[in-house]
Design an enzyme around this catalytic site. Structure first.
Site, mmCIF file in Angstrom:
data_model
loop_
_atom_site.group_PDB
_atom_site.id
_atom_site.type_symbol
_atom_site.label_atom_id
_atom_site.label_comp_id
_atom_site.label_asym_id
_atom_site.label_seq_id
_atom_site.Cartn_x
_atom_site.Cartn_y
_atom_site.Cartn_z
ATOM 1 N N ARG A 67 -75.571 65.081 -4.197
ATOM 2 C CA ARG A 67 -74.175 65.527 -4.243
ATOM 3 C C ARG A 67 -73.703 65.827 -2.843
ATOM 4 N NH1 ARG A 67 -72.596 70.397 -8.128
ATOM 5 N NH2 ARG A 67 -73.739 71.500 -6.539
ATOM 6 N N THR B 230 -67.556 67.336 -1.027
ATOM 7 C CA THR B 230 -66.709 66.776 -2.099
ATOM 8 C C THR B 230 -67.329 66.974 -3.484
ATOM 9 O OG1 THR B 230 -67.828 64.643 -2.032
ATOM 10 C CG2 THR B 230 -65.979 64.950 -0.512
ATOM 11 N N ASP C 170 -80.850 76.099 -6.891
ATOM 12 C CA ASP C 170 -80.957 74.668 -6.581
ATOM 13 C C ASP C 170 -82.283 74.136 -7.133
ATOM 14 O OD1 ASP C 170 -81.666 72.210 -5.118
ATOM 15 O OD2 ASP C 170 -79.802 72.606 -4.043
ATOM 16 N N ASP D 293 -84.638 72.162 -4.672
ATOM 17 C CA ASP D 293 -85.285 73.038 -3.693
ATOM 18 C C ASP D 293 -86.391 73.869 -4.337
ATOM 19 O OD1 ASP D 293 -83.863 72.186 -1.527
ATOM 20 O OD2 ASP D 293 -82.340 73.760 -1.659
HETATM 21 C C1 PRP Z 1 -78.562 68.445 -8.151
HETATM 22 C C2 PRP Z 1 -79.101 68.221 -9.539
HETATM 23 C C3 PRP Z 1 -78.204 67.137 -10.073
HETATM 24 C C4 PRP Z 1 -76.885 67.456 -9.429
HETATM 25 C C5 PRP Z 1 -76.008 68.121 -10.436
HETATM 26 O O1 PRP Z 1 -79.030 67.484 -7.289
HETATM 27 O O2 PRP Z 1 -80.454 67.898 -9.575
HETATM 28 O O3 PRP Z 1 -78.628 65.836 -9.732
HETATM 29 O O4 PRP Z 1 -77.148 68.358 -8.349
HETATM 30 O O5 PRP Z 1 -74.745 68.318 -9.935
HETATM 31 P P1 PRP Z 1 -73.454 67.560 -10.502
HETATM 32 O O6 PRP Z 1 -73.544 67.636 -11.997
HETATM 33 O O7 PRP Z 1 -72.326 68.380 -9.961
HETATM 34 O O8 PRP Z 1 -73.458 66.157 -9.990
HETATM 35 P P2 PRP Z 1 -78.691 67.511 -5.707
HETATM 36 O O9 PRP Z 1 -77.444 66.763 -5.425
HETATM 37 O O10 PRP Z 1 -78.749 68.939 -5.241
HETATM 38 O O11 PRP Z 1 -79.843 66.648 -5.088
HETATM 39 P P3 PRP Z 1 -81.420 66.926 -5.046
HETATM 40 O O12 PRP Z 1 -81.962 66.759 -6.447
HETATM 41 O O13 PRP Z 1 -81.891 65.885 -4.122
HETATM 42 O O14 PRP Z 1 -81.649 68.335 -4.532
HETATM 43 N N1 URA Z 2 -77.529 71.442 -8.715
HETATM 44 C C1 URA Z 2 -78.479 72.408 -8.784
HETATM 45 O O1 URA Z 2 -79.635 72.175 -8.424
HETATM 46 N N2 URA Z 2 -78.125 73.615 -9.242
HETATM 47 C C2 URA Z 2 -76.885 73.898 -9.654
HETATM 48 O O2 URA Z 2 -76.627 75.038 -10.088
HETATM 49 C C3 URA Z 2 -75.905 72.887 -9.570
HETATM 50 C C4 URA Z 2 -76.260 71.653 -9.097
#
Ligand code: PRP
Ligand code: URA
Length: 212
Positions: free
Chosen positions: A107, A111, A203, A206
């Site tokens: 994400r 944005t 997160d 993380d």
């Molecule tokens: C997180 C999560 C989803 C997304 C959800 O991933 O694992 O994929 O955010 O958010 P959304 O519904 O608003 O799209 P992130 O973008 O943090 O990437 P990561 O898994 O690499 O940490």
């Molecule tokens: N992605 C995450 O990992 N946590 C949240 O709460 C939202 C998006």
């Protein structure tokens, strides 16, 4: 509630208990990772409840009789990188022969729009039913993009499995992909100004990988 059509909240006590462990900020990376996997296994049990069965004749030590066995429907699971990876082993515990595709999305922090950076699908993906894995459904942007991506391969049946979903994300998936069934362990209250689920668990990527 119309929004909750095709949304299955897995409210089994073991799932709810384990989800409390994930939410707790004191839970460290080892336990977090293990519990994500355990919840995925328990949710898989629900998400596969409608798998078709067929008759099979078996000779037991006592007699021969007809029983039900899996009809052998082909499945694939597709984790959204990174955090979805944490759910893969838990699903494969129950469906060891499932093929695994990967889709990399992150994400954009400004944005909140998903950006694709990787994709590798099984060659026969169009013949398979697909379960998309991601612990978090927040705005729904990532899940919606992943669903569309997989639909572009002509996949007919897609399910989405999240551990925590926000109402905003559910609404978006219902609107953009009304055919997709959602399985989650909880529907939380809302998103905060940074697009994080409240109360949520922070997160997920993380916490699974120990980054940040
Ligand atoms: C997180 C999560 C989803 C997304 C959800 O991933 O694992 O994929 O955010 O958010 P959304 O519904 O608003 O799209 P992130 O973008 O943090 O990437 P990561 O898994 O690499 O940490
Ligand atoms: N992605 C995450 O990992 N946590 C949240 O709460 C939202 C998006």
């Amino acid at each position: 509630m119309e929004m909750m059509e095709k949304v299955h909240v897995v409210d089994h006590p073991l799932v709810q208990h384990k989800l409390c462990i994930l939410r707790d900020e004191r839970t460290g990376v080892k336990d977090f990772r293990e519990v994500v996997s355990e919840i995925a296994t328990l949710m898989c049990y629900e998400a596969t409840r409608d798998l078709p069965l067929e008759d099979i004749e078996i000779k037991t030590p006592i007699t021969t009789a007809t029983f039900k066995t899996l009809a052998g429907k082909k499945l694939a699971i597709v984790p959204i990188l990174r955090a979805g990876l944490g759910m893969v082993d838990g699903i494969l515990t129950l469906i060891p022969s499932a093929k695994v595709g990967h889709i990399g999305l992150y994400r954009d922090p400004e944005t909140l729009e998903p950006v694709e950076y990787y994709c590798k699908m099984p060659t026969d993906i169009s013949e398979r039913d697909v379960i998309i894995l991601d612990p978090m459904l927040a705005t729904g942007g990532s899940a919606s993009a992943a669903i569309q991506f997989i639909k572009n391969y002509d996949v007919k049946h897609i399910k989405l499995m999240n551990i925590i979903a926000a109402p905003e994300g559910i609404e978006r998936i219902r609107k953009e992909h009304p055919d997709v069934e959602i399985y989650c362990a909880a529907v939380d209250e809302k998103l905060n100004d940074h697009g994080y689920i409240v109360p949520g668990l922070g997160d997920a990527g993380d916490r699974i990988f120990g980054t940040k």
